[in-house]
Design an enzyme around this catalytic site. Structure first.
Site, PDB file in Angstrom:
ATOM      1  N   GLY A   1       0.825  -1.205   0.000  1.00  0.00           N
ATOM      2  CA  GLY A   1       0.000   0.000   0.000  1.00  0.00           C
ATOM      3  C   GLY A   1       0.852   1.245   0.000  1.00  0.00           C
ATOM      4  O   GLY A   1       1.840   1.340   0.735  1.00  0.00           O
TER       5      GLY A   1
ATOM      6  N   LYS B   1     -11.351  -0.638  17.224  1.00  0.00           N
ATOM      7  CA  LYS B   1     -10.292  -0.202  18.137  1.00  0.00           C
ATOM      8  C   LYS B   1     -10.590  -0.628  19.569  1.00  0.00           C
ATOM      9  O   LYS B   1      -9.684  -1.023  20.317  1.00  0.00           O
ATOM     10  CB  LYS B   1     -10.129   1.309  18.035  1.00  0.00           C
ATOM     11  CG  LYS B   1      -9.658   1.775  16.664  1.00  0.00           C
ATOM     12  CD  LYS B   1      -9.727   3.283  16.518  1.00  0.00           C
ATOM     13  CE  LYS B   1      -9.277   3.727  15.129  1.00  0.00           C
ATOM     14  NZ  LYS B   1      -9.412   5.192  14.930  1.00  0.00           N
TER      15      LYS B   1
ATOM     16  N   VAL C   1      -0.740   7.098   3.975  1.00  0.00           N
ATOM     17  CA  VAL C   1       0.163   6.592   5.010  1.00  0.00           C
ATOM     18  C   VAL C   1       1.395   5.952   4.385  1.00  0.00           C
ATOM     19  O   VAL C   1       2.530   6.216   4.788  1.00  0.00           O
ATOM     20  CB  VAL C   1      -0.561   5.591   5.930  1.00  0.00           C
ATOM     21  CG1 VAL C   1       0.413   5.000   6.956  1.00  0.00           C
ATOM     22  CG2 VAL C   1      -1.729   6.253   6.639  1.00  0.00           C
TER      23      VAL C   1
END
Length: 449
Positions: free
Chosen positions: A13, A207, A17
């Site tokens: 990726g 999360k 980021v």
């Protein structure tokens, strides 16, 4: 002495980021080498669109064959910033099988299948790190897993989604409605074009599952997390919270039961007192409040998303994974020895703020109070605002019983003492059945006291 042969890193990726990870590895190569004890080298970057222009990303490293990249026997660490469940799960397990440690920012996968990934990593003697999966740049997972390893954590309470915090903060500070605040969040890039994962609590729930598992040394998946979104929060809810000396936040709450025999994990909007440290968290920032027996109360605060903050967390894990490779060791893996069950939401003990539209006539409050008593829920305070038909006259009073004026309509706000969520839900259901209750305008939990 520094080893001259570089450790090879594969990147899966190269979006916001991934591009930032590439930049840091390239521009801070000497510092990273000094911290690790060996240079690191980007050996390949898997992308879907290799012809897309990516500033600072060497085109010769790009490949569309992620599987071939992770199967290379010379890769020491794979950094995964793609997201989603498949094909990422297969790519990560393949990397393990070929001797590579993995650094991931993938909260969805870890919350759904973290146990099997940890087991696979142990089987092949490699590391799995994922600091970036929760709260961006905020060091949180490592302190929970390592710094507090000798302590007993009883509660983790946090704001772990920047989009929802921005929306609620704007509603509170400007008086905007939900739709207006969401529109501003989208315009500023805090909200995705499809904000469902954020505003419906899916992101925060993933999360919460990760945090609960680490904090309580047990296995918690996203399916164990009770989840409610914030789309029903109104400007009236925000105003009512302010009258109570509270503000509204979207919270992830992970708790150990009073007897220590079970845990709960939940995500929902809630009112918290302005005196609580989380109440002052503004804009798109994240903060997590940890309560431990010996350490006491700890708060972790900072930017919870974005390319640079998330890349910072990724690079921290990368340095650790590379150091372990040099030392021919692995770090701490999954700790799930307690095997505590996850209790349903109905077992949670909390408080409720309930706003009712009622007929403004004698006896209504008595009927409402009776329903609460029947379900063994104690009323803390009542605020009644009556509206006489045709007069336009408003009045608000704090009271514990009686006092309605004849005729017209009224808004009744009840704040309860602590009770099980099941009892509170049953109370609300019974209130809806009263002829004098014309509607339940809003229901919100009160936390952080």
């Amino acid at each position: 002495m520094m080893r001259t042969r570089p450790l090879k890193v594969a990147l899966l990726g190269c979006g916001v980021v991934g591009s930032e990870v590439t930049r840091i590895i390239t521009t801070q190569a000497d510092d990273l080498a000094a911290r690790i004890g060996a240079p690191i080298e980007l050996a390949g970057i898997a992308v879907r669109r290799p012809h897309k222009v990516r500033d600072g990303v060497p085109a010769e490293l790009l490949t569309t064959d992620a599987t071939a990249l992770v199967k290379r026997g010379d890769i020491d660490v794979v950094v995964e910033v793609i997201g989603g469940i498949e094909p990422v799960r297969t790519l990560i397990t393949t990397a393990f099988e070929h001797g590579a440690s993995v650094v991931s920012a993938n909260k969805a996968l870890l919350a759904a299948d973290g146990a099997s990934l940890h087991a696979k990593a142990v089987e092949h003697g490699v590391d799995l790190y994922y600091e970036a999966a929760v709260a961006g740049a905020i060091p949180l997972i490592r302190p929970l897993r390592e710094s507090l390893a000798g302590d007993r954590v009883n509660r983790v309470l946090g704001i772990v989604n920047g989009t929802t915090n921005f929306i609620l903060d704007k509603m509170d500070s400007t008086g905007a409605g939900y739709s207006e605040a969401l529109e501003e969040a989208t315009a500023l890039g805090y909200a995705e074009a499809d904000p469902t994962a954020d505003v419906e609590g899916f992101d925060a729930a993933a999360k919460a599952a990760i945090l609960a598992g680490i904090a309580f040394h047990t296995r918690v998946t996203i399916d164990d997390v009770h989840r409610e979104g914030l789309t029903e929060v109104t400007a009236a809810d925000i105003a009512s919270a302010r009258k109570m000396g509270c503000t509204v936040k979207m919270l992830a709450i992970c708790e150990r039961s009073a007897d220590g025999r079970s845990v709960t994990a939940r995500v929902h909007p809630a009112m918290i007192p302005l005196s609580h440290p989380l109440a002052s968290v503004r804009e798109a920032y994240n903060a997590v409040f940890v309560e431990a027996e010996a350490a006491g109360r700890l708060m972790f605060y900072g930017p919870g998303a974005g390319g640079a903050p998330t890349a910072s967390a990724v690079l921290g894990d990368l340095v650790t994974a590379c150091r372990n490779k040099l030392a021919a060791t692995i770090g701490a893996g999954e700790s799930a020895y307690t095997r505590l069950p996850v209790s349903p939401m109905g077992d949670v003990v909390t408080r409720y703020h309930i706003s009712l539209d009622v007929a403004d006539k004698p006896g209504v409050l008595a009927q409402v109070a009776t329903v609460f008593a029947q379900h063994e829920v104690s009323i803390g305070t009542v605020r009644q605002q009556g509206r006489n038909q045709g007069s336009g006259d408003d009045a608000a009073v704090e009271q514990s019983s009686g006092g309605q004026r004849a005729g017209g309509e009224a808004s009744l706000v009840v704040v309860t003492h602590r009770a099980t969520d099941a009892a509170l839900s049953a109370t609300v259901a019974a209130l809806r059945e009263l002829d004098t209750v014309r509607g339940v305008a809003s229901i919100m939990r009160v936390e952080g006291e």
